[in-house]
Enzyme design. Structure first.
Site, PDB file in Angstrom:
ATOM      1  N   GLY A  69      -0.021   0.157   7.934  1.00 41.97           N
ATOM      2  CA  GLY A  69      -1.052  -0.075   6.960  1.00 41.97           C
ATOM      3  C   GLY A  69      -2.181  -1.099   7.298  1.00 41.97           C
ATOM      4  O   GLY A  69      -3.434  -0.746   7.082  1.00 41.97           O
ATOM      5  N   THR A  70      -1.428  -2.131   7.659  1.00 45.11           N
ATOM      6  CA  THR A  70      -2.346  -3.218   7.923  1.00 45.11           C
ATOM      7  C   THR A  70      -3.425  -2.912   9.041  1.00 45.11           C
ATOM      8  O   THR A  70      -4.597  -2.911   9.071  1.00 45.11           O
ATOM      9  CB  THR A  70      -1.615  -4.538   8.420  1.00 45.11           C
ATOM     10  N   ASN A 153      -0.787  -1.823  -5.343  1.00 45.90           N
ATOM     11  CA  ASN A 153       0.626  -2.401  -5.046  1.00 45.90           C
ATOM     12  C   ASN A 153       1.260  -3.554  -5.963  1.00 45.90           C
ATOM     13  O   ASN A 153       2.295  -3.275  -5.856  1.00 45.90           O
ATOM     14  CB  ASN A 153       0.813  -2.838  -3.653  1.00 45.90           C
ATOM     15  N   GLN A 181       0.212   2.925  -1.046  1.00 52.26           N
ATOM     16  CA  GLN A 181       1.015   3.122  -2.052  1.00 52.26           C
ATOM     17  C   GLN A 181       1.210   4.678  -2.706  1.00 52.26           C
ATOM     18  O   GLN A 181       2.004   4.794  -3.383  1.00 52.26           O
ATOM     19  CB  GLN A 181       0.857   2.144  -2.895  1.00 52.26           C
ATOM     20  N   SER A 201       0.945   4.009   5.542  1.00 54.04           N
ATOM     21  CA  SER A 201       1.978   3.574   6.254  1.00 54.04           C
ATOM     22  C   SER A 201       3.221   4.131   5.889  1.00 54.04           C
ATOM     23  O   SER A 201       3.706   4.813   4.947  1.00 54.04           O
ATOM     24  CB  SER A 201       2.102   1.922   5.506  1.00 54.04           C
ATOM     25  N   HIS A 203       6.310   3.214   6.318  1.00 55.18           N
ATOM     26  CA  HIS A 203       7.761   2.445   5.907  1.00 55.18           C
ATOM     27  C   HIS A 203       7.824   2.474   4.291  1.00 55.18           C
ATOM     28  O   HIS A 203       8.505   1.965   3.563  1.00 55.18           O
ATOM     29  CB  HIS A 203       8.071   0.881   6.346  1.00 55.18           C
ATOM     30  N   CYS A 327       3.570  -9.600   0.429  1.00 55.06           N
ATOM     31  CA  CYS A 327       2.842 -10.634   1.193  1.00 55.06           C
ATOM     32  C   CYS A 327       2.581 -11.813   0.580  1.00 55.06           C
ATOM     33  O   CYS A 327       2.378 -12.814   1.132  1.00 55.06           O
ATOM     34  CB  CYS A 327       1.463  -9.834   1.267  1.00 55.06           C
TER      35      CYS A 327
END
Ligand code: PLP
Length: 384
Positions: A69-70, A153, A181, A201, A203, A327
Site C-alpha cells: 500500500g505504501t 484506518n 482498508q 495492500s 496483508h 505506524c
C-alpha cells in the site's frame, strides 16, 4: 488470545499460501526470462493481473503490482502529480484530506519539500468525513491531483469517494483513493467508484506483507518512481513479485466472493460490541462515523486513561488491539486523524482501535468487551 488488530495485518489465508507456493519453489523463474521457466512465471503474473482486474472491475493493463500500500500511495500521489505538472507547469498543487495515511500525507509533503508543490488539506467533520463542500472549497485551477482515502484506518470512517471523484472531475482534476482498508469489506468496483487511481495492500486481506497494487485508469499519465527494466509497462521497474501478485489476486477473489454477507455479519457484531463497551465503560467515546464506517473497525477514546496503558492491560487479559495506527504506535504524539476530527489532544491520547477479520465471533467480542471494562477500570484506578 483474541486478535483484534486485523487493520494492522492479517494472517495469510491457507488458499492464498497454496496458490502462491509454486512460484516460490518449482516455478521460480523470472517473468522476463525467455525460457520455459520464465514463460511459466510470466503466465502466472498475467493470470494474477487478469484475476485482480476481474475482482476490481478494471482492465488488466490498469493493474500495476507494487510492494504494498505504501508504494501504491507514493506512486499515485507523486507519479500523477509530477506527470501532470510536466505536461502543464501551472498544475503545482495537490489536495489531500486531513485524515490520510502517512503514505499519502508524506508523499504530498515530499512534493512540497522537494518539487515546490503546494499542499491543500481538506478538513473533515467530527466523524472524519470529507464533504463535497469542503473539497469544492480547496479545488483550484492549479490542482494537479486529489487524494482521499476510501476508508480510514484509525476510526473506520468511509468517505463518499464516488461523489468526491465526480466533483474533482467536474474541475478537471483526477482523484486517487487509498482503498487499503476498504478492500475485503466494501464494494470495490473501479469503474463505479469513478476514481483515476486506487491503492491496495495484500496483508490487510489475507495475502502476505510486501505485495499490493495501484490501479491506474488507462489514460492517466504516471511518472514512475522506480526506473530500470521497464516492467509493469514502464510504470514500475523491478522483477515482478510473481508469488505476491498471485497471492494478492487470490485474496481479492476470496474476499470478494463472500463479501456482502460477511460484511453484514461483522457489522452487526461491531455494533453490538460498540453498544456493550459504551454500556460497560463510563465515559467511553466511540469515534468515527456512526453508520458510514467499516464493518471491521470499532474505535473509542477512554477519557481519563492513556491509550497505551489500556492496550497493555488489554493484552494482559488476552486481547490484542492497537491505539489506532500501527505506524504511529509508540509515538507520544496524539493522532492527527483524531485532532482533525476536533478531538482534543488530551482525549486523543486515550484512543484504542479494535479491528476484526471475517472470522470474528460474538463470543470473542463479549469477552473483549468484558476485558475493556476491566482494563479501563484498572487504568483509571491506578491513575487516580
Ligand atoms: N494506507 C492505509 C489506509 C493503511 O492502513 C496502510 C497500512 O497500515 C497503508 C496504506 C500502507 O500499506 P502497506 O503496509 O502495505 O505499506
Amino acid at each position: 488470545m483474541i486478535y483484534l488488530d486485523a487493520a494492522a495485518s492479517t494472517p495469510v489465508r491457507r488458499e492464498v499460501l497454496e496458490a502462491m507456493w509454486p512460484y516460490l519453489a518449482g516455478e521460480f523463474g523470472n517473468p522476463s526470462s525467455h525460457h520455459s521457466l520464465g514463460d511459466a512465471a510470466a503466465a502466472a503474473l498475467a493470470g494474477a493481473r487478469e484475476a485482480t482486474a476481474k475482482a476490481l472491475g478494471c482492465r488488466p493493463g490498469e493493474v500495476v503490482f507494487t510492494s504494498g500500500g505504501t508504494e501504491a500511495d507514493n506512486l499515485a500521489v507523486k507519479g500523477i502529480a509530477l506527470a501532470r505538472r510536466a505536461a502543464d507547469p501551472r498544475l503545482d498543487r495537490v489536495v489531500v484530506s486531513a485524515v490520510e495515511h502517512p503514505a499519502v500525507e508524506e508523499s504530498a509533503r515530499y512534493l512540497e519539500r522537494v518539487h515546490g508543490f503546494a499542499v491543500d488539506v481538506v478538513p473533515v467533520d467530527r466523524y472524519g468525513q470529507v464533504t463535497e463542500a469542503a473539497l469544492a472549497a480547496v479545488l483550484r485551477p492549479e490542482t494537479a491531483l486529489v487524494s482521499i482515502m476510501y476508508a480510514n484506518n484509525e476510526v473506520g470512517t468511509v468517505q463518499p469517494v464516488a461523489r468526491l471523484a465526480a466533483l474533482a472531475h467536474a474541475h478537471g482534476v483526477p482523484l486517487h483513493t487509498d482503498a487499503v482498508q476498504a478492500a475485503g469489506w466494501l464494494p470495490l468496483d473501479f469503474r463505479a467508484l469513478g476514481v483515476d487511481a486506487l491503492s491496495l495492500s495484500g496483508h490487510k486481506l489475507g495475502a502476505p506483507k510486501g505485495c499490493g497494487a495501484l490501479i491506474v485508469r488507462g489514460r492517466t499519465r504516471l511518472e514512475p518512481l522506480l526506473h530500470g527494466g521497464g516492467q509493469e509497462r514502464g510504470r514500475r521497474s523491478g522483477t515482478g513479485n510473481v508469488a505476491g501478485a498471485v497471492a494478492l489476486a487470490t485474496a481479492l477473489g476470496l474476499a470478494g466472493s463472500g463479501q456482502p454477507a460477511a460484511a453484514a455479519r461483522v457489522a452487526a457484531l461491531r455494533d453490538e460490541f460498540i453498544r456493550a463497551v459504551v454500556a460497560a465503560v463510563p465515559g467511553a467515546l466511540p469515534t468515527g462515523h456512526p453508520v458510514e464506517r467499516l464493518p471491521s473497525v470499532a474505535s473509542f477514546c477512554f477519557p481519563g486513561t492513556s491509550g497505551e496503558s489500556v492496550l497493555l492491560e488489554l493484552e494482559r487479559r488476552g486481547v490484542i488491539c492497537s491505539s489506532g495506527s500501527a505506524c504511529a504506535a509508540g509515538s507520544d504524539e496524539p493522532s492527527p486523524v483524531l485532532l482533525a476530527m476536533g478531538i482534543s489532544a488530551e482525549v486523543a491520547q486515550t484512543a484504542v482501535r479494535f479491528s476484526f477479520d471475517g472470522n470474528v465471533t460474538a463470543a470473542d467480542l463479549d469477552q473483549a468487551a468484558a476485558a475493556v471494562r476491566a482494563a479501563v477500570g484498572s487504568v483509571r484506578t491506578l491513575g487516580a
